[in-house]
Design an enzyme around this catalytic site. Structure first.
Site, PDB file in Angstrom:
ATOM      1  N   TRP A  58      77.919  -2.098   3.390  1.00 12.93           N
ATOM      2  CA  TRP A  58      78.204  -3.529   3.257  1.00 12.93           C
ATOM      3  C   TRP A  58      79.712  -3.818   3.309  1.00 12.93           C
ATOM      4  O   TRP A  58      80.136  -4.955   3.248  1.00 12.93           O
ATOM      5  CB  TRP A  58      77.593  -4.083   1.966  1.00 12.93           C
ATOM      6  CG  TRP A  58      77.899  -3.247   0.767  1.00 12.93           C
ATOM      7  CD1 TRP A  58      79.010  -3.315  -0.013  1.00 12.93           C
ATOM      8  CD2 TRP A  58      77.065  -2.226   0.214  1.00 12.93           C
ATOM      9  NE1 TRP A  58      78.930  -2.397  -1.022  1.00 12.93           N
ATOM     10  CE2 TRP A  58      77.741  -1.717  -0.913  1.00 12.93           C
ATOM     11  CE3 TRP A  58      75.805  -1.702   0.539  1.00 12.93           C
ATOM     12  CZ2 TRP A  58      77.216  -0.684  -1.702  1.00 12.93           C
ATOM     13  CZ3 TRP A  58      75.285  -0.689  -0.251  1.00 12.93           C
ATOM     14  CH2 TRP A  58      75.978  -0.193  -1.347  1.00 12.93           C
ATOM     15  N   ARG A  59      80.511  -2.740   3.361  1.00 16.30           N
ATOM     16  CA  ARG A  59      81.958  -2.971   3.477  1.00 16.30           C
ATOM     17  C   ARG A  59      82.399  -3.072   4.931  1.00 16.30           C
ATOM     18  O   ARG A  59      83.538  -3.394   5.211  1.00 16.30           O
ATOM     19  CB  ARG A  59      82.727  -1.830   2.812  1.00 16.30           C
ATOM     20  CG  ARG A  59      82.616  -1.885   1.316  1.00 16.30           C
ATOM     21  CD  ARG A  59      83.630  -0.975   0.683  1.00 16.30           C
ATOM     22  NE  ARG A  59      83.571  -1.100  -0.746  1.00 16.30           N
ATOM     23  CZ  ARG A  59      83.770  -0.097  -1.590  1.00 16.30           C
ATOM     24  NH1 ARG A  59      84.042   1.097  -1.130  1.00 16.30           N
ATOM     25  NH2 ARG A  59      83.722  -0.300  -2.885  1.00 16.30           N
ATOM     26  N   GLU A  98      75.606  -7.787  -2.713  1.00 16.29           N
ATOM     27  CA  GLU A  98      76.129  -8.180  -4.023  1.00 16.29           C
ATOM     28  C   GLU A  98      75.001  -8.421  -5.026  1.00 16.29           C
ATOM     29  O   GLU A  98      75.111  -8.082  -6.197  1.00 16.29           O
ATOM     30  CB  GLU A  98      76.995  -9.444  -3.908  1.00 16.29           C
ATOM     31  CG  GLU A  98      78.353  -9.184  -3.293  1.00 16.29           C
ATOM     32  CD  GLU A  98      79.168  -8.151  -4.064  1.00 16.29           C
ATOM     33  OE1 GLU A  98      79.004  -8.044  -5.285  1.00 16.29           O
ATOM     34  OE2 GLU A  98      79.957  -7.429  -3.429  1.00 16.29           O
ATOM     35  N   THR A 133      73.233  -2.702 -11.112  1.00 20.07           N
ATOM     36  CA  THR A 133      72.668  -1.535 -10.421  1.00 20.07           C
ATOM     37  C   THR A 133      73.793  -0.638  -9.931  1.00 20.07           C
ATOM     38  O   THR A 133      74.775  -1.136  -9.374  1.00 20.07           O
ATOM     39  CB  THR A 133      71.836  -2.014  -9.205  1.00 20.07           C
ATOM     40  OG1 THR A 133      70.825  -2.895  -9.680  1.00 20.07           O
ATOM     41  CG2 THR A 133      71.180  -0.862  -8.476  1.00 20.07           C
ATOM     42  N   TYR A 151      65.229  -6.294 -12.884  1.00 19.78           N
ATOM     43  CA  TYR A 151      65.807  -7.656 -12.831  1.00 19.78           C
ATOM     44  C   TYR A 151      65.239  -8.416 -11.627  1.00 19.78           C
ATOM     45  O   TYR A 151      65.963  -8.792 -10.703  1.00 19.78           O
ATOM     46  CB  TYR A 151      67.335  -7.611 -12.754  1.00 19.78           C
ATOM     47  CG  TYR A 151      67.973  -6.921 -13.920  1.00 19.78           C
ATOM     48  CD1 TYR A 151      68.217  -7.611 -15.113  1.00 19.78           C
ATOM     49  CD2 TYR A 151      68.318  -5.575 -13.858  1.00 19.78           C
ATOM     50  CE1 TYR A 151      68.805  -6.980 -16.198  1.00 19.78           C
ATOM     51  CE2 TYR A 151      68.895  -4.933 -14.939  1.00 19.78           C
ATOM     52  CZ  TYR A 151      69.141  -5.640 -16.096  1.00 19.78           C
ATOM     53  OH  TYR A 151      69.717  -5.011 -17.157  1.00 19.78           O
ATOM     54  N   TYR A 173      81.037 -14.767 -10.107  1.00 22.32           N
ATOM     55  CA  TYR A 173      81.439 -13.495  -9.518  1.00 22.32           C
ATOM     56  C   TYR A 173      80.932 -13.386  -8.069  1.00 22.32           C
ATOM     57  O   TYR A 173      81.683 -13.088  -7.146  1.00 22.32           O
ATOM     58  CB  TYR A 173      80.921 -12.300 -10.346  1.00 22.32           C
ATOM     59  CG  TYR A 173      80.940 -11.054  -9.507  1.00 22.32           C
ATOM     60  CD1 TYR A 173      82.135 -10.390  -9.264  1.00 22.32           C
ATOM     61  CD2 TYR A 173      79.784 -10.613  -8.855  1.00 22.32           C
ATOM     62  CE1 TYR A 173      82.189  -9.306  -8.405  1.00 22.32           C
ATOM     63  CE2 TYR A 173      79.823  -9.536  -8.000  1.00 22.32           C
ATOM     64  CZ  TYR A 173      81.028  -8.891  -7.783  1.00 22.32           C
ATOM     65  OH  TYR A 173      81.074  -7.834  -6.911  1.00 22.32           O
ATOM     66  N   ASP A 229      84.316  -8.690 -12.373  1.00 23.09           N
ATOM     67  CA  ASP A 229      83.074  -8.041 -12.813  1.00 23.09           C
ATOM     68  C   ASP A 229      83.442  -7.053 -13.916  1.00 23.09           C
ATOM     69  O   ASP A 229      84.580  -7.067 -14.425  1.00 23.09           O
ATOM     70  CB  ASP A 229      82.382  -7.345 -11.626  1.00 23.09           C
ATOM     71  CG  ASP A 229      83.160  -6.130 -11.137  1.00 23.09           C
ATOM     72  OD1 ASP A 229      84.345  -5.979 -11.517  1.00 23.09           O
ATOM     73  OD2 ASP A 229      82.593  -5.313 -10.400  1.00 23.09           O
ATOM     74  N   CYS A 239      89.676   3.875 -13.101  1.00 23.59           N
ATOM     75  CA  CYS A 239      89.793   3.392 -14.487  1.00 23.59           C
ATOM     76  C   CYS A 239      88.380   3.289 -15.070  1.00 23.59           C
ATOM     77  O   CYS A 239      87.874   2.208 -15.367  1.00 23.59           O
ATOM     78  CB  CYS A 239      90.505   2.045 -14.503  1.00 23.59           C
ATOM     79  SG  CYS A 239      91.018   1.538 -16.148  1.00 23.59           S
ATOM     80  N   CYS A 272      94.256   9.219 -16.680  1.00 25.20           N
ATOM     81  CA  CYS A 272      95.439   8.354 -16.565  1.00 25.20           C
ATOM     82  C   CYS A 272      96.609   9.097 -15.924  1.00 25.20           C
ATOM     83  O   CYS A 272      97.475   8.477 -15.318  1.00 25.20           O
ATOM     84  CB  CYS A 272      95.829   7.792 -17.931  1.00 25.20           C
ATOM     85  SG  CYS A 272      94.535   6.730 -18.619  1.00 25.20           S
ATOM     86  N   CYS A 300     100.937   0.646 -17.188  1.00 25.45           N
ATOM     87  CA  CYS A 300      99.709   0.291 -17.925  1.00 25.45           C
ATOM     88  C   CYS A 300      99.992   0.244 -19.422  1.00 25.45           C
ATOM     89  O   CYS A 300     100.370   1.241 -20.036  1.00 25.45           O
ATOM     90  CB  CYS A 300      98.615   1.311 -17.613  1.00 25.45           C
ATOM     91  SG  CYS A 300      97.124   1.064 -18.594  1.00 25.45           S
TER      92      CYS A 300
END
Ligand code: SF4
Length: 349
Positions: free
Chosen positions: A22-23, A35, A41, A80, A116, A134, A188, A195, A204
């Protein structure tokens, strides 16, 4: 002024991003489907669902003209299910409008689309400067900026949304949004991120103050309630009975075995004495009950279901059972059912 934050995460993105189908598209329909599938998920789980779904429903017209039962069948196992029902309803909305909306308000007005998802579609498909927020973005920004308001409180949401909008590279909205989400998903991460290898480590604030593991803060714990389901696998020769769930409850419009729900756990003896059970089999001659599975635990986001499964042998000529539909047992796979029911069938059939 150069947007250092965006540059660092986009540079990181070029070398670390996953290649996801989907990118590689600007088609708002395909982006929308991805999305919605990816809400709640994991990418690994959603990947195959996405491919199957868009193969069968490659555009909004095919989705709008499909039967809801079939759409739910393609969603089976993802959970869902309101997402699938809303997708289907929104596809009809889009077909009525004539074209996929190309502005934030129009996209946001589609059934099942929140802030979103509208920001994601508008930025990924049209490069419009709407920052996505998100769970991943919440985590990255609350740590990087040391935002210690709970991310599920209004002040917390407002601070993160404003920061996300301020930090975004408005000339490259799609790339920036993809990068920050992927950064949260892979670098992250929720617990013990590395880190030392992070390009944002020097700036950060959570890293500087030793607060990486305490952020983000969340106040509202989801209240979980227990439910007790007793399913009846009725065998009438080579047929069984199923019914469609209706009302405003979990698994709406999915099929399942005849069900009796109790307020608390009941043992076999008490269950077999329930008046609801007797009234369901009122017109059936000498049903034979046998407990097949007891206390199968099924965890959903707000509920834990404890399910018992009984086999009920009835005469093969039995034609009706409450509001249930009689089907051939071998046809059960044609109906969209919950994962709980699906697991039961894969064990016994
Ligand atoms: S330094 Fe650690 S906490 Fe800060 S952004 Fe990087 S991975 Fe996240």
């Amino acid at each position: 002024m150069e947007n250092v934050f965006s540059k660092l995460i986009v540079d990181w993105y070029y070398t670390h991003k996953r290649d996801l189908p989907w990118r590689n598209t600007k088609d708002p329909y395909l982006i929308w489907i991805s999305e919605i599938i990816l809400q709640q998920t994991r990418v690994e789980q959603g990947y195959d669902y996405y491919l199957r779904f868009v193969k069968r429903f490659p555009n909004v017209d095919t989705l709008a003209s499909a039967d809801e039962d079939e759409v739910l069948k393609y969603w089976q196992g993802l959970g869902y299910y309101s997402r699938a029902r809303n997708l289907h309803a929104a596809a009809k909305q889009i077909v009525m409008q004539g074209t996929f909306p190309n502005n934030y308000e129009g996209v946001r007005a589609l059934k099942g689309v929140g802030d979103y998802t509208a920001a994601a579609i508008c930025s990924f498909a049209y490069d419009q400067p709407y920052a996505v927020v998100d769970g991943n973005v919440n985590r990255v920004l609350s740590r990087w900026l040391l935002i210690d308001d709970p991310i599920d409180s209004n002040p917390g949401k407002k601070k993160i949304q404003e920061a996300a909008q301020l930090l975004m590279d408005k000339q490259h909205a799609a790339m920036h949004n993809q990068a920050i989400m992927e950064f949260g998903a892979l670098q992250c991460i929720p617990s013990s991120p590395d880190c030392n290898s992070c390009p944002l480590a020097g700036s950060c604030m959570a890293n500087a103050r030793g607060m990486v593991d305490t952020l983000p803060i969340k106040t509202h714990k989801t209240k979980v309630s227990n439910r007790y389901f007793h399913y009846l696998f009725v065998k009438a020769g080579d047929s069984t009975f199923i019914h469609k769930r209706t009302g405003n409850d979990i698994w709406k419009n999915l099929y399942e075995l005849p069900l009796i729900e109790t307020k608390e756990a009941v043992d076999e003896e008490s269950f077999l004495a329930l008046p609801e059970l007797h009234s369901l089999f009122n017109n059936v001659e000498a049903p034979q009950f046998r407990l097949l599975q007891r206390n199968v635990k099924h965890v959903l986001s707000h509920r834990v279901i404890y399910a018992d499964f009984y086999e009920v042998i009835v005469p093969s000529g039995t034609e009706s059972l409450g509001d249930c539909k009689k089907i051939k047992i071998e046809d059960i796979h044609k109906f969209a059912v919950s994962r709980l029911i699906n697991q039961f069938f894969s064990l016994i059939l």
